[in-house]
Write an enzyme that holds these catalytic residues in place. Sequence first.
Site, mmCIF file in Angstrom:
data_model
loop_
_atom_site.group_PDB
_atom_site.id
_atom_site.type_symbol
_atom_site.label_atom_id
_atom_site.label_comp_id
_atom_site.label_asym_id
_atom_site.label_seq_id
_atom_site.Cartn_x
_atom_site.Cartn_y
_atom_site.Cartn_z
ATOM 1 N N HIS A 59 -3.368 18.705 32.911
ATOM 2 C CA HIS A 59 -2.741 19.266 34.095
ATOM 3 C C HIS A 59 -2.648 18.110 35.086
ATOM 4 C CE1 HIS A 59 -5.068 22.690 32.415
ATOM 5 N NE2 HIS A 59 -4.122 23.436 32.919
ATOM 6 N N ASP A 62 -5.914 17.329 36.691
ATOM 7 C CA ASP A 62 -7.002 16.801 35.840
ATOM 8 C C ASP A 62 -7.090 15.294 36.026
ATOM 9 O OD1 ASP A 62 -7.351 19.358 34.762
ATOM 10 O OD2 ASP A 62 -5.978 18.968 33.112
ATOM 11 N N MET A 93 1.489 16.301 25.639
ATOM 12 C CA MET A 93 1.781 17.493 26.445
ATOM 13 C C MET A 93 1.235 17.329 27.846
ATOM 14 S SD MET A 93 0.158 20.438 27.751
ATOM 15 C CE MET A 93 -1.065 21.268 26.742
ATOM 16 N N GLU A 186 2.941 29.842 27.748
ATOM 17 C CA GLU A 186 1.657 30.323 27.210
ATOM 18 C C GLU A 186 1.303 31.675 27.807
ATOM 19 O OE1 GLU A 186 -1.591 27.596 27.436
ATOM 20 O OE2 GLU A 186 -3.080 29.126 27.038
ATOM 21 N N LYS A 188 -1.114 35.154 28.268
ATOM 22 C CA LYS A 188 -2.505 35.649 28.311
ATOM 23 C C LYS A 188 -2.453 37.013 28.985
ATOM 24 C CE LYS A 188 -7.201 34.378 29.798
ATOM 25 N NZ LYS A 188 -8.019 33.393 30.551
ATOM 26 N N GLU A 222 -2.127 30.931 22.230
ATOM 27 C CA GLU A 222 -3.535 30.527 22.163
ATOM 28 C C GLU A 222 -4.333 31.559 21.391
ATOM 29 O OE1 GLU A 222 -5.743 28.904 25.599
ATOM 30 O OE2 GLU A 222 -7.322 30.350 25.104
ATOM 31 N N HIS A 225 -6.270 34.090 23.559
ATOM 32 C CA HIS A 225 -5.449 34.977 24.391
ATOM 33 C C HIS A 225 -4.848 36.120 23.595
ATOM 34 C CE1 HIS A 225 -4.843 31.460 27.429
ATOM 35 N NE2 HIS A 225 -6.109 31.741 27.190
ATOM 36 N N ASP A 250 -2.473 26.375 21.165
ATOM 37 C CA ASP A 250 -3.823 26.174 21.732
ATOM 38 C C ASP A 250 -4.840 26.760 20.770
ATOM 39 O OD1 ASP A 250 -3.480 26.497 25.398
ATOM 40 O OD2 ASP A 250 -2.931 24.927 23.964
ATOM 41 N N ASP A 260 -12.291 35.447 28.095
ATOM 42 C CA ASP A 260 -11.676 34.305 27.410
ATOM 43 C C ASP A 260 -12.725 33.215 27.215
ATOM 44 O OD1 ASP A 260 -9.001 31.984 28.338
ATOM 45 O OD2 ASP A 260 -9.914 32.460 26.407
ATOM 46 N N ASP A 262 -12.737 30.552 24.856
ATOM 47 C CA ASP A 262 -12.295 29.179 24.542
ATOM 48 C C ASP A 262 -13.360 28.423 23.741
ATOM 49 O OD1 ASP A 262 -10.720 28.802 27.810
ATOM 50 O OD2 ASP A 262 -9.967 29.696 25.959
ATOM 51 N N ASP A 297 -7.594 23.865 22.990
ATOM 52 C CA ASP A 297 -7.830 24.267 24.371
ATOM 53 C C ASP A 297 -9.151 25.020 24.349
ATOM 54 O OD1 ASP A 297 -6.180 26.334 26.890
ATOM 55 O OD2 ASP A 297 -7.834 24.907 26.974
HETATM 56 C C1 DIG Z 1 -5.469 28.238 29.642
HETATM 57 O O1 DIG Z 1 -5.591 28.694 28.339
HETATM 58 C C2 DIG Z 1 -4.306 27.318 29.807
HETATM 59 C C3 DIG Z 1 -4.632 26.198 30.733
HETATM 60 O O2 DIG Z 1 -5.808 25.613 30.267
HETATM 61 C C4 DIG Z 1 -3.479 25.279 30.521
HETATM 62 O O3 DIG Z 1 -2.547 25.477 31.538
HETATM 63 C C5 DIG Z 1 -2.876 25.675 29.213
HETATM 64 C C6 DIG Z 1 -2.545 24.455 28.432
HETATM 65 O O4 DIG Z 1 -2.920 24.515 27.111
HETATM 66 N N1 DIG Z 1 -3.845 26.620 28.636
HETATM 67 MN MN MN Z 2 -4.619 27.609 26.704
HETATM 68 MN MN MN Z 3 -8.100 30.426 27.022
#
Ligand code: DIG
Ligand code: MN
Ligand code: MN
Length: 395
Positions: A59, A62, A93, A186, A188, A222, A225, A250, A260, A262, A297
Amino acid sequence: MHSPSDSYAPTPGDQFTFGLWTVGNPGRDPFGEPVRERIPPTRIVAELARLGAYGVNLHDNDLIPFGATAVERDRIVTEFRKALDDHGMKVPMCTTNLFTHPIFKDGALTADDPKVRAFALRKVMASMDLGAELGAGVYVFWGGREGAEADAARDPRVWIPRYRESLDFLCEYSRDQGYLFRFALEAKPNEPRGDIYFATTGHMLHFITTLTHEEMVGVNPEVAHENLAGLNFVHNVGQALEAEKLFHIDLNAQKIGRYDQDLRFGSEDLKGAFLLVRLLEGASGQFPRWEGMRHFDAHAYRTEDEAGVWEFAAGCMRTYNILREKARGFDADPAVREILAEIVDAEVSPLLRYSKANAEALRALEIDADRLAQVGQQHERLDQLLVEHLMGVRG
Ligand code: DIG
Ligand code: MN
Ligand code: MN
């Protein structure tokens, strides 16, 4: 840490990538302060290169602190690009943080106040400029704050056009700048908002068809998600592949019925991870390998020190490579191939494509429904074979 000689050790050719925000996660959670020191992006690049990764993603914030001056920004970018060059790492990316600053508390690109939407658009443009400078080819949009708790606040026929207008704007910006970005949306279903708009990859696949430059836009599904939504991740990724819209992915892991998480790839639903790797690698031979980045991710448990973070990163990649070998073994197994052999019926198959003649021919076909109903699919044996390959008792 695993010896580099073993056949599961990751190499840049495996195209594994991590977000700076993943291995750089200091372990803060809603109920506790950070447990680890922040790892500078340049050291993340060096460590991931040592572990065999291909690249890092980020991002804007970051790398570039929110509110940094242009001079500070340029200094940070110069230093970061040197680290990338020194370690042969790429930035496939980029994405924008449209969720941390309080201005985005009620959305960014779908917010009610046009000034908030303008601020968000301007932030994405600057972040796209950064991404282009770093050589990124995919630009991800995760609308973490695009949502609501009070559903009376906004009608879907208000926030959908707002998101469309924003993405059309940014597609045009990308084209005018000569950037070759492919946008990846993406989904969620919730968290941090009570409900997040465009909740699943399916919603995104439809939404993309309504955009002016739909050919520029795909999805970034993802694991966690789609699991939060109670959906089958492999089915959803497969549909994105069939639509030629899987622009990024992801990878992580998730326990059913939790927030979530991760988690480290493969650390929960191992069978789902196996089937996902089988799909992405084209192990069945029915379809080609997907050529995108294998992006994690995910982040280490809050219990871990920095050494644990690198164990986490190595584990994500190693598990992927082990599952790739298991999937190849499964699809090479004669017992599996026998069950999966396609049913060929030279008389009937041609009739399944419409023509008046085929419709008449279908009517005239002799089909013994009761006999067909009795045919066993051998799916119990097929799934047992999968489990035995996965457990290593069948190679
Ligand atoms: C959350 O799953 C999102 C953020 O971490 C980011 O914007 C995106 C990129 O993979 N995944
Ligand atoms: Mn993600
Ligand atoms: Mn996530």
